[in-house]
Each structure stands twice: as structure tokens, then as C-alpha cells.
Design an enzyme around this catalytic site. Structure first.
Site, PDB file in Angstrom:
ATOM      1  N   TRP A   1      13.606  -3.664   0.696  1.00  0.00           N
ATOM      2  CA  TRP A   1      12.155  -3.561   0.811  1.00  0.00           C
ATOM      3  C   TRP A   1      11.473  -4.683   0.043  1.00  0.00           C
ATOM      4  CZ3 TRP A   1       8.776  -1.960   3.979  1.00  0.00           C
ATOM      5  CH2 TRP A   1       7.436  -1.879   3.610  1.00  0.00           C
TER       6      TRP A   1
ATOM      7  N   TYR B   1       3.433  -2.270  -6.163  1.00  0.00           N
ATOM      8  CA  TYR B   1       3.480  -1.516  -4.908  1.00  0.00           C
ATOM      9  C   TYR B   1       3.686  -0.035  -5.188  1.00  0.00           C
ATOM     10  CZ  TYR B   1       5.435   0.234  -0.498  1.00  0.00           C
ATOM     11  OH  TYR B   1       5.694   0.978   0.639  1.00  0.00           O
TER      12      TYR B   1
ATOM     13  N   GLU C   1       8.499  -0.987   8.184  1.00  0.00           N
ATOM     14  CA  GLU C   1       9.698  -0.179   7.959  1.00  0.00           C
ATOM     15  C   GLU C   1      10.770  -0.540   8.977  1.00  0.00           C
ATOM     16  OE1 GLU C   1      10.364   1.610   5.477  1.00  0.00           O
ATOM     17  OE2 GLU C   1       8.433   2.089   4.562  1.00  0.00           O
TER      18      GLU C   1
END
Length: 213
Positions: free
Chosen positions: A56, A26, A48
Site C-alpha cells: 500500500w 494516512y 485497492e
């Protein structure tokens, strides 16, 4: 001193992106690259918001399930979600089953459609791009908010968006390329094409942050 870790491939990354293969991929291919399409930006904004209070890495692992559950984050489809869809989402163990965040995503899809009359979500969000970007050498120098993220948060809330606090919007700005908070010694610094190579000594001090938390 720098907080980068040099991997087996010889590339320098921050510690949060140096070990987990999913996070590293990522970081190497997505994080910080400019997102300039409505569909992609709505997905980033939504994820988000779901990440708030979570790691995350958790959201990234669930992203395929999120995309299925939310019709690949097509705002036109999500905006039409009804009570049956809410019940379906809250029963889906593949995503984060938080009623407030589910409701916020649906509401934000509706607000995204409303923004089209004034240029659209992309132009709206990118209008808050700052004139300068931080140039941190250590994680302690990476800010978690900025005057621009505070202003963006306020402006989105005025347009009907929810779960768009200043910290969440700062994370969005990092992820979508509006700012470049890659560490100066990272192999990804300046890779977005939005910002030039950093100037030594131009780092913006802050208390903590720098990674998708």
C-alpha cells in the site's frame, strides 16, 4: 499483549503505521474514515485494485500521479477513456503500468455509472456493512476477508466490476469505514464515528493481515 507502537507524540499505532511519515499520516487522517461519496469510493476501489500484489505504501506514494492520470478518478470521465488513453496510461511511469488493472479501472467506471440506476455505488457498497466489527488486539486477530467482503465481491462482479476479489473488498471495507479493524489499543480505534468503542473479548480471530499490504 498488543501490537501497537507508541510514537514520539504519545499516540499508539500498529507497526505498519508507526514509522513511515506518509503511512502514519494516512493512518491518522484517512484510513477507516467513512467514505460516502461516489467519487471518493470509486477512487478507493480503484486504488485497492491497483494495490493487489503490491504494498500500500507504493500505491500511496503514487496516488498524486494516479489522480492526474485518471482525471481525479471522476467515473464519468474515466468511463469514456479510449485506446489512446490506455496507451497513455501504460506509458506513464508515475502509476502502476498494468494493462489488466488499467482496463479494470475503466470498466469499473462504466459499471459505477450503470449502478446509478439502482441507487449508486455508495449505497450498493454500504449495504454490505456488517452488523458487527472485529475488535482485534493483535495483528494476528485482524481478518483479511469476511462473509460480507465475499458477498460484496460476488455482487460487484455480477454488476460488471473486475479486480474486486474478497480480499480486495475487505481492504476497501476497512479503508472506507464499513468496518473498524484498528487495533483496540490504537489511538484511532472508534474514531470513524461509525462504530462504538470495542467490547473486550469481542475480537474476531483470523490468520493474518490487518495492514494495507
Amino acid at each position: 499483549m498488543s501490537d501497537v507502537v507508541v510514537g514520539d507524540d504519545g499516540s499508539a499505532r500498529p507497526a505498519w503505521a508507526a514509522t513511515d511519515p506518509l503511512m502514519r499520516d494516512y493512518y491518522d487522517t484517512e484510513w477507516g474514515m467513512p467514505v460516502r461519496d461516489e467519487h471518493g469510493l470509486f477512487e478507493r476501489l480503484s486504488l485497492e485494485a491497483f494495490q493487489s500484489g503490491l504494498s500500500w505504501a507504493t500505491i500511496l506514494r503514487k496516488r498524486p500521479a494516479f489522480r492526474v492520470a485518471f482525471a481525479d478518478f471522476d467515473p464519468e470521465i474515466v468511463a469514456r477513456f479510449d485506446d489512446d488513453d490506455r496507451a497513455r496510461l501504460l506509458a506513464d511511469a508515475g502509476i502502476v503500468r498494468n494493462r489488466l488493472k488499467v482496463d479494470a479501472t475503466i470498466r469499473n467506471a462504466q459499471a459505477t455509472l450503470d449502478l446509478r440506476a439502482d441507487g449508486g455505488l455508495v449505497d450498493f457498497v454500504w449495504s454490505f456493512q456488517p452488523a458487527e466489527t472485529p475488535a482485534p488486539r493483535t495483528m494476528a486477530e485482524v481478518p483479511t476477508t469476511s462473509p460480507e467482503s465475499v458477498a460484496l465481491s460476488k455482487a460487484l462482479k455480477a454488476r460488471g466490476f473486475t479486480f474486486v476479489g474478497p480480499t480486495t473488498m475487505h481492504a476497501l471495507m476497512e479503508a472506507a469505514g464499513l468496518i473498524d479493524t484498528h487495533l483496540v489499543d490504537s489511538h484511532r480505534r472508534g474514531s470513524s464515528g461509525v462504530w462504538p468503542a470495542p467490547t473486550v473479548g469481542s475480537a474476531t480471530p483470523a490468520t493474518d493481515g490487518g495492514a494495507p499490504s
